[in-house]
Design a protein around this motif. Sequence first.
Motif, PDB file in Angstrom:
ATOM      1  N   GLU A   6       0.824  -1.201   0.000  1.00 48.92           N
ATOM      2  CA  GLU A   6       0.000   0.000   0.000  1.00 48.92           C
ATOM      3  C   GLU A   6       0.865   1.261   0.000  1.00 48.92           C
ATOM      4  OE1 GLU A   6      -2.035  -2.908   2.990  1.00 48.92           O
ATOM      5  OE2 GLU A   6      -0.005  -2.251   2.489  1.00 48.92           O
ATOM      6  N   GLY A   9      -1.084   7.003   1.933  1.00 46.69           N
ATOM      7  CA  GLY A   9      -1.627   7.511   3.178  1.00 46.69           C
ATOM      8  C   GLY A   9      -0.971   8.817   3.577  1.00 46.69           C
ATOM      9  N   LEU A  20      -5.461   6.161  -2.117  1.00 47.76           N
ATOM     10  CA  LEU A  20      -4.579   5.075  -1.723  1.00 47.76           C
ATOM     11  C   LEU A  20      -4.320   4.157  -2.910  1.00 47.76           C
ATOM     12  CD1 LEU A  20      -6.130   4.043   1.715  1.00 47.76           C
ATOM     13  CD2 LEU A  20      -4.480   5.865   1.211  1.00 47.76           C
ATOM     14  N   TRP A  33     -10.214  -3.126   0.434  1.00 48.25           N
ATOM     15  CA  TRP A  33      -9.597  -2.230   1.401  1.00 48.25           C
ATOM     16  C   TRP A  33     -10.270  -2.444   2.750  1.00 48.25           C
ATOM     17  CZ3 TRP A  33      -5.251   0.361   0.425  1.00 48.25           C
ATOM     18  CH2 TRP A  33      -4.913   0.618  -0.904  1.00 48.25           C
ATOM     19  N   ARG A  35      -9.919  -1.291   6.977  1.00 52.22           N
ATOM     20  CA  ARG A  35      -9.283  -0.332   7.871  1.00 52.22           C
ATOM     21  C   ARG A  35      -9.443  -0.751   9.326  1.00 52.22           C
ATOM     22  NH1 ARG A  35     -13.307   4.908   7.066  1.00 52.22           N
ATOM     23  NH2 ARG A  35     -15.108   4.091   8.240  1.00 52.22           N
ATOM     24  N   ARG A  42     -11.583  -4.546  12.796  1.00 54.22           N
ATOM     25  CA  ARG A  42     -11.346  -4.315  11.388  1.00 54.22           C
ATOM     26  C   ARG A  42     -12.662  -4.099  10.660  1.00 54.22           C
ATOM     27  NH1 ARG A  42      -6.705  -8.774   9.645  1.00 54.22           N
ATOM     28  NH2 ARG A  42      -4.946  -7.697  10.628  1.00 54.22           N
ATOM     29  N   VAL A  45     -14.100  -1.753   4.110  1.00 53.46           N
ATOM     30  CA  VAL A  45     -14.727  -0.534   3.596  1.00 53.46           C
ATOM     31  C   VAL A  45     -15.088  -0.616   2.118  1.00 53.46           C
ATOM     32  CG1 VAL A  45     -13.639   0.887   5.358  1.00 53.46           C
ATOM     33  CG2 VAL A  45     -12.509   0.606   3.146  1.00 53.46           C
ATOM     34  N   ASP A  87     -12.721   8.521   9.827  1.00 51.25           N
ATOM     35  CA  ASP A  87     -12.021   7.749   8.810  1.00 51.25           C
ATOM     36  C   ASP A  87     -10.567   7.492   9.189  1.00 51.25           C
ATOM     37  OD1 ASP A  87     -14.227   7.563   6.993  1.00 51.25           O
ATOM     38  OD2 ASP A  87     -13.810   9.619   6.336  1.00 51.25           O
ATOM     39  N   TYR A  91      -5.118   1.713   6.863  1.00 54.72           N
ATOM     40  CA  TYR A  91      -5.836   1.106   5.754  1.00 54.72           C
ATOM     41  C   TYR A  91      -4.985  -0.001   5.138  1.00 54.72           C
ATOM     42  CZ  TYR A  91      -9.488   4.621   5.903  1.00 54.72           C
ATOM     43  OH  TYR A  91     -10.555   5.406   6.288  1.00 54.72           O
ATOM     44  N   CYS A  93      -4.643  -3.172   2.295  1.00 58.40           N
ATOM     45  CA  CYS A  93      -5.072  -3.845   1.082  1.00 58.40           C
ATOM     46  C   CYS A  93      -5.150  -5.344   1.378  1.00 58.40           C
ATOM     47  CB  CYS A  93      -4.075  -3.569  -0.036  1.00 58.40           C
ATOM     48  SG  CYS A  93      -4.515  -4.270  -1.640  1.00 58.40           S
ATOM     49  N   GLY A 117      -0.192  -2.083   5.414  1.00 60.16           N
ATOM     50  CA  GLY A 117      -1.033  -0.974   5.819  1.00 60.16           C
ATOM     51  C   GLY A 117      -0.406   0.382   5.582  1.00 60.16           C
TER      52      GLY A 117
END
Length: 124
Positions: A6, A9, A20, A33, A35, A42, A45, A87, A91, A93, A117
């Motif tokens: 990733e 950010g 991202l 994704w 987060r 977890r 999203v 938010d 984050y 992947c 992350g």
Amino acid sequence: QVQLVESGGGSVQTGGSLRLSCAASSYTSCMAWVRQAPGNEREGVAGLYIGDNTTYYADSVKGRFTISHDAAKNTLYLQMNSLKAEDTAVYFCAANPPHWYCREATRRADFGTWGRGTQVTVSS
């Protein structure tokens, strides 16, 4: 097995935007994704079934986030607009769901492969 990295950010003011990126080492049909904020569970999203471009979004991000994939670059993206303080999270992947089809795997945040992350911080 696929490796995920990733990037993108950072820190942004409330109402701002970030994009991202997730570079994948090989093709995988389902990517998402997920987060996680400190002390929270977890949360999946956004997910994408690449074969037919089927997408899934958590209610908390619908209308604000967009997931997409660039086949030429083998890269997954998450465009995040109208960012809120809630938010703020790391984050990740994710890919290779072990138990569920792509939509349900994303909803459950249940994947077999994870990136390391990238931190997203939204100031209030």
